[in-house]
Write a protein that holds these residues in place. Sequence first.
Motif, PDB file in Angstrom:
ATOM      1  N   GLN A 174       0.822  -1.209   0.000  1.00  0.00           N
ATOM      2  CA  GLN A 174       0.000   0.000   0.000  1.00  0.00           C
ATOM      3  C   GLN A 174       0.853   1.254   0.000  1.00  0.00           C
ATOM      4  O   GLN A 174       0.529   2.238  -0.660  1.00  0.00           O
ATOM      5  CB  GLN A 174      -0.938  -0.023   1.204  1.00  0.00           C
ATOM      6  CG  GLN A 174      -2.042  -1.059   1.096  1.00  0.00           C
ATOM      7  CD  GLN A 174      -2.883  -1.154   2.346  1.00  0.00           C
ATOM      8  OE1 GLN A 174      -2.397  -0.910   3.459  1.00  0.00           O
ATOM      9  NE2 GLN A 174      -4.146  -1.527   2.190  1.00  0.00           N
ATOM     10  N   VAL A 175       1.958   1.239   0.731  1.00  0.00           N
ATOM     11  CA  VAL A 175       2.871   2.388   0.730  1.00  0.00           C
ATOM     12  C   VAL A 175       3.445   2.597  -0.666  1.00  0.00           C
ATOM     13  O   VAL A 175       3.534   3.728  -1.172  1.00  0.00           O
ATOM     14  CB  VAL A 175       3.991   2.188   1.766  1.00  0.00           C
ATOM     15  CG1 VAL A 175       5.071   3.256   1.603  1.00  0.00           C
ATOM     16  CG2 VAL A 175       3.427   2.234   3.180  1.00  0.00           C
ATOM     17  N   ALA A 176       3.841   1.490  -1.321  1.00  0.00           N
ATOM     18  CA  ALA A 176       4.405   1.599  -2.671  1.00  0.00           C
ATOM     19  C   ALA A 176       3.363   2.124  -3.654  1.00  0.00           C
ATOM     20  O   ALA A 176       3.661   2.972  -4.507  1.00  0.00           O
ATOM     21  CB  ALA A 176       4.924   0.241  -3.124  1.00  0.00           C
ATOM     22  N   ALA A 177       2.118   1.624  -3.543  1.00  0.00           N
ATOM     23  CA  ALA A 177       1.058   2.097  -4.435  1.00  0.00           C
ATOM     24  C   ALA A 177       0.756   3.574  -4.199  1.00  0.00           C
ATOM     25  O   ALA A 177       0.545   4.341  -5.142  1.00  0.00           O
ATOM     26  CB  ALA A 177      -0.203   1.258  -4.234  1.00  0.00           C
ATOM     27  N   ALA A 178       0.723   3.980  -2.928  1.00  0.00           N
ATOM     28  CA  ALA A 178       0.466   5.384  -2.608  1.00  0.00           C
ATOM     29  C   ALA A 178       1.584   6.280  -3.116  1.00  0.00           C
ATOM     30  O   ALA A 178       1.339   7.405  -3.566  1.00  0.00           O
ATOM     31  CB  ALA A 178       0.295   5.549  -1.102  1.00  0.00           C
ATOM     32  N   THR A 179       2.817   5.798  -3.047  1.00  0.00           N
ATOM     33  CA  THR A 179       3.953   6.576  -3.566  1.00  0.00           C
ATOM     34  C   THR A 179       3.805   6.808  -5.062  1.00  0.00           C
ATOM     35  O   THR A 179       4.067   7.907  -5.570  1.00  0.00           O
ATOM     36  CB  THR A 179       5.268   5.854  -3.258  1.00  0.00           C
ATOM     37  OG1 THR A 179       5.388   5.659  -1.845  1.00  0.00           O
ATOM     38  CG2 THR A 179       6.460   6.652  -3.763  1.00  0.00           C
ATOM     39  N   GLY A 180       3.378   5.765  -5.796  1.00  0.00           N
ATOM     40  CA  GLY A 180       3.158   5.929  -7.228  1.00  0.00           C
ATOM     41  C   GLY A 180       2.022   6.893  -7.529  1.00  0.00           C
ATOM     42  O   GLY A 180       2.104   7.699  -8.464  1.00  0.00           O
TER      43      GLY A 180
END
Length: 653
Positions: A174-180
């Motif tokens: 979720q952190v990686a998706a939010a960063t994108g």
Amino acid sequence: MNPSTSTTPEAVPETAPTGSPGGPLPLVTPEVVAAAVENLTSRLRKKLDAAIEQYAALPVTAGGEGVQITCGEDAVVTLSPGPSGVISDGDQASCSCLLAPRCLHCAAVLSACPIGDALPAEEEATPREPSDAEPAPEGAQTAAELESSGTPDSGPEGAESVAAPEAVGPTAAQVAAATGLWAAAAAVLSAGVPAAGAVPQAELLRAAHTARLAGLPGAEAAALRVVRGLRAARARHDGHRLADLVSALRELLLTAGRLAGADPDPALVGTVRRNYQPGGSLKVYGVFREPVISATGYGGVVTHVVAEDGRWYSVADVKPGGSARARGAATAPVAIGPAMLNHSQLSRAGLLIVGATVSPDGRLGAGKGVRATPVSGMPWTEGPMATLFARPLAEAAGARLSGHAWSESDTAEQAREPVGCDLVIVGAAGDHVLARALLPDSAGDVRGYGPLIRLVPAGHHPELAHVDNLRRLASRPGLLVRVVGRVEPDRVATLLPLAVGPVPGTEATLRLPPEWQGHADLGYDRLQGAHLPPQDACPPPPDGDEVDPVAGAPLWRVRRLVELAVSGGRRAVAESARNGESYAQLRNAGFQTAADLVTGLAAEADRRSRDVFGRLTDTGPDRYAWAWVAAATHLAATERAMIHSSWQPADLL
């Protein structure tokens, strides 16, 4: 419909491109558009925006395999949506040209199609048995359970309540998706509407799809609202509001930025469509019907009912069809058991439901085990409706404005539940009707009037009755009317009236036909002159001088810069800073923080970094995006506080 789980219609006139006997283009899911644009070469990407504008105006013809768009002599694009009416796979779009499927024709036509949600609106609006509903994506269950636990929408008596677990923060995925998502949204903000064409939109759609897979439905929904807003702005649609795009982009950036920083607040995750839960036995009474014409080509009706304990429920019938289906669904049969009622009858009658199934947002299901028996309706002067009208309007409006000002979806959820009030019509003013709330004393007599209320049409579609009915009400100053409506959270003391009825105990009120059973649905029933009292029966209307605290404050300087950043991009904000824009008026009026934030935004927009050789370097859009989010969020919170105060009677301010 709005990507949230509410059945509230979204009053956005944006529709799919039409042009032909074949009708509009079908819906397409975000990942299909993103993949089509991603497959283009850099040379073709430069031509994409012009191709979209050209192909969107072409006729759409119905074929045996779907719909076809002739883009050239040897280029015919065929779209073959699935049973849901949505293009959800790249193989459902084909082109007859030699470069297919990596061709400009397919990418441009798919980019011209309206964006559909991951769960089509037809499924969202069609009640089903609990066993048929999909499970929530991993990571989204916590927020959904937290929202439904202990709230009025968690289900009626007999429904199992869910305890909210401790917040543990977003997962690594979720952190990686939010960063994108943050990176894509920040790039859109930096570019502005003129430069946010199909390629930046595709990047945002790809990031939205990744967010959905990671279980971030709130961020995904905000991203889709931004893409739809960008399309409406670039196409100059009549119904486009820059303020709506600013609100969606603000929510997306703030949500994605906080999730990318591993903020543990479960509200950031958002909610998804959840299973219907057993609701036991319910006795509900119809209150009004509401037509639905969505931005993505769906239409229908939602009938709102209330239980004996005052909880609100809804029965929805929304499917593809647009305005034509919204009209026809007004008298369509209700799909709850063998009740044998249509929506018009249900809005004025009642149902005794055995084995009810209820969604967390109050939608009544139509499973195989549900049994419903028609019962007599309840007038607006008795039971839960009497309680609704007895609550002071200022108190009810304050409860609807209690959501987070930075979150558009949270605000919409809070404002979704209707309020009831008795008003006296003052007159017309532009596109709205002015009225004042009646303030009764302990004996029920009118002791005075509340603040000035603006009644704005809940829908502007010419085939619906909202505008004509408000015009009719405005023609009789001094008329007393009982109103059920929704609070408009973004405008000073504004109601969206959905149904009206007569005020008890007075001659200066509506005189509705007996078959309407005491109320008129403003989206469907059309008021006539015979439904109004004579002018001499109405008392002189109270003062109608408008005072708008938001428009009168110097916050317009903040709003102008915040909106300029979206409509013109970073360069436009930097140019404004170079022109010596002064914010002394903000400081003099006491808005010190607002002045500091917009000054910082202008300075960040014009920041130019250089390397050791003195050459200009690109520091990225992150610092600028955070500066914009801070200014936009502070502006939204300040305006919300001023709007909240506009509902209070003058003696309470």
